[in-house]
Write an enzyme that holds these catalytic residues in place. Sequence first.
Site, PDB file in Angstrom:
ATOM      1  N   CYS A  21      51.705  18.367  17.965  1.00 14.45           N
ATOM      2  CA  CYS A  21      52.784  18.071  17.691  1.00 14.45           C
ATOM      3  C   CYS A  21      53.386  17.168  18.316  1.00 14.45           C
ATOM      4  O   CYS A  21      55.240  17.042  17.922  1.00 14.45           O
ATOM      5  CB  CYS A  21      53.778  19.473  18.145  1.00 14.45           C
ATOM      6  SG  CYS A  21      53.270  21.111  17.326  1.00 14.45           S
TER       7      CYS A  21
HETATM    8  N1  COA Z   1      56.502  41.815  13.926  1.00 13.99           N
HETATM    9  C1  COA Z   1      55.809  42.611  15.275  1.00 13.99           C
HETATM   10  N2  COA Z   1      55.198  42.697  16.106  1.00 13.99           N
HETATM   11  C2  COA Z   1      54.959  41.677  17.104  1.00 13.99           C
HETATM   12  C3  COA Z   1      54.568  40.876  15.841  1.00 13.99           C
HETATM   13  C4  COA Z   1      55.528  40.481  14.385  1.00 13.99           C
HETATM   14  N3  COA Z   1      55.086  39.619  14.078  1.00 13.99           N
HETATM   15  N4  COA Z   1      53.701  39.734  16.410  1.00 13.99           N
HETATM   16  C5  COA Z   1      53.065  40.232  18.033  1.00 13.99           C
HETATM   17  N5  COA Z   1      54.018  40.961  17.890  1.00 13.99           N
HETATM   18  C6  COA Z   1      54.156  42.285  19.305  1.00 13.99           C
HETATM   19  C7  COA Z   1      52.804  41.869  19.913  1.00 13.99           C
HETATM   20  O1  COA Z   1      52.001  42.464  19.610  1.00 13.99           O
HETATM   21  C8  COA Z   1      53.246  42.687  21.305  1.00 13.99           C
HETATM   22  O2  COA Z   1      53.278  43.881  21.234  1.00 13.99           O
HETATM   23  P1  COA Z   1      52.943  45.072  22.918  1.00 13.99           P
HETATM   24  O3  COA Z   1      53.836  44.110  23.916  1.00 13.99           O
HETATM   25  O4  COA Z   1      52.523  45.727  22.430  1.00 13.99           O
HETATM   26  O5  COA Z   1      51.868  44.215  23.016  1.00 13.99           O
HETATM   27  C9  COA Z   1      54.455  42.170  21.657  1.00 13.99           C
HETATM   28  O6  COA Z   1      55.389  41.871  19.923  1.00 13.99           O
HETATM   29  C10 COA Z   1      55.360  41.017  22.392  1.00 13.99           C
HETATM   30  O7  COA Z   1      54.506  40.195  21.041  1.00 13.99           O
HETATM   31  P2  COA Z   1      54.304  38.719  21.928  1.00 13.99           P
HETATM   32  O8  COA Z   1      52.739  37.795  22.251  1.00 13.99           O
HETATM   33  O9  COA Z   1      54.344  38.490  24.205  1.00 13.99           O
HETATM   34  O10 COA Z   1      55.643  38.057  21.725  1.00 13.99           O
HETATM   35  P3  COA Z   1      56.662  36.927  22.421  1.00 13.99           P
HETATM   36  O11 COA Z   1      57.558  37.230  23.400  1.00 13.99           O
HETATM   37  O12 COA Z   1      55.692  35.683  23.433  1.00 13.99           O
HETATM   38  O13 COA Z   1      56.594  35.966  20.809  1.00 13.99           O
HETATM   39  C11 COA Z   1      56.329  33.755  19.818  1.00 13.99           C
HETATM   40  C12 COA Z   1      55.533  35.091  20.155  1.00 13.99           C
HETATM   41  C13 COA Z   1      54.941  32.957  19.974  1.00 13.99           C
HETATM   42  C14 COA Z   1      57.294  33.631  18.805  1.00 13.99           C
HETATM   43  C15 COA Z   1      56.303  32.902  21.258  1.00 13.99           C
HETATM   44  O14 COA Z   1      55.525  33.624  22.914  1.00 13.99           O
HETATM   45  C16 COA Z   1      56.182  31.657  21.205  1.00 13.99           C
HETATM   46  O15 COA Z   1      57.035  30.734  20.606  1.00 13.99           O
HETATM   47  N6  COA Z   1      55.465  30.550  22.486  1.00 13.99           N
HETATM   48  C17 COA Z   1      55.730  29.434  22.256  1.00 13.99           C
HETATM   49  C18 COA Z   1      54.577  28.440  21.472  1.00 13.99           C
HETATM   50  C19 COA Z   1      54.856  27.937  20.499  1.00 13.99           C
HETATM   51  O16 COA Z   1      56.108  27.810  20.049  1.00 13.99           O
HETATM   52  N7  COA Z   1      53.800  27.114  19.944  1.00 13.99           N
HETATM   53  C20 COA Z   1      53.676  26.739  18.370  1.00 13.99           C
HETATM   54  C21 COA Z   1      52.822  25.432  18.950  1.00 13.99           C
HETATM   55  S1  COA Z   1      54.174  23.910  19.615  1.00 13.99           S
END
Ligand code: COA
Length: 374
Positions: free
Chosen positions: A158
């Site tokens: 990125c």
């Molecule tokens: N729909 C519904 N629920 C979902 C889901 C979806 N598409 N994807 C995940 N969930 C659920 C998970 O299973 C989890 O359930 P649990 O609490 O029962 O375990 C819950 O939602 C929370 O998941 P989590 O992965 O902890 O969500 P988050 O708030 O961390 O958001 C990202 C996920 C990826 C959006 C976030 O962590 C992020 O953007 N991180 C930055 C990383 C990044 O941008 N990387 C890109 C490369 S540069």
Amino acid sequence: MTMHRVVVRSSGLFVPPDTITNSELVQAFNRYADLENERQAARIAGGECEAIAHSSVEFIEKASGIRQRHVMDKSGVLDPGRMRPRFQPRPDAALSMMAEIAVSAAGDALSRAGRCSQDVDGVICAAANMQRAYPAMAIEIQQALGIQGFAFDMNVACSSATFAIEQAYNAVRCGAARAILIVNPEITSPHLAWKDRDCHFIFGDVCTAILVERLDASAGGGFEILGTRLQTVFSSHIRNNAGFMSRSEDRQPDDRDQLFYQEGRMVFKEVCPMAAAHITGHLESLGHAPGSVQRFWLHQANLGMNQLIARKLLGREATTTEAPIILDEFGNTASAGSIIAFHRHHEDLASGALGVICSFGAGYSIGSVVLQRV
Ligand code: COA
């Protein structure tokens, strides 16, 4: 040696024709999950594997801020029996897909600057994924544009675009080139695990271009590069193991680790403070403070990340004028994200205004470019 002052003279954008909204994406994913769960019903009932849970539009928008993404092929991605783009192989004599979209974005950047291929001495193709190992994509693009000189590919995930700006800046500053054209053809959809609800919403396809040239040739246009700063710290929290050895490891292209995977929470926690400290340190080294910056063109991966970084920088919420958001329309477009933000949101800045382009992502890698409107 005479050092030249250097500007980002112009930028260009190619937007793919297909768009996938969150609701289309979730509908296709949930259909895939239902079909797969039916197929595995006996194993799920026997406790041998777990049912695939549905995705949700509300989760995606709340967790990421992404509302839609552009892609090179929509039909393959939304086909529950396929769940990946469908591309036709092209003969070697035809322009590659990455080169094609790079030529389009490059043409946009050149025409906005009133420049032609004879004004450019080099091409850098900087992207998180390359279509092939060799010959370099950049050389194919160079040839298609009719540019003399040299061209090479580089990949810093990125941060590919900001790292490329430093290479272009140095080449123009020391006189090795009059102007360098950077292209960021980010075709991210083939490396995304569309069957994994944790990340299926993240990426989109796009191409950006950036023309870097001497200030004295720029006739008052553009943004002077006051400085660039690059930083890398190894992490496996954003990773993709696909590579030329995969075949010898008897791996399948669909194996989970042969596609993008991440520890999203860890990335969020670790990268935000690093990026904020990086920008502050870079600005300080140039005698500026975050409060005197009019615009932050941040990497576009997650709305919450950008809000947190801006809050760390300014000590308050940033407005969307101060830190524009484009990820709602484009998703995460890897290295192109901060460049789209720049492309779409710079024209209103007055002469003397300061802005910072900052990328962050796999590696970890962070790159910042401090700009001042000429
Ligand atoms: N729909 C519904 N629920 C979902 C889901 C979806 N598409 N994807 C995940 N969930 C659920 C998970 O299973 C989890 O359930 P649990 O609490 O029962 O375990 C819950 O939602 C929370 O998941 P989590 O992965 O902890 O969500 P988050 O708030 O961390 O958001 C990202 C996920 C990826 C959006 C976030 O962590 C992020 O953007 N991180 C930055 C990383 C990044 O941008 N990387 C890109 C490369 S540069």
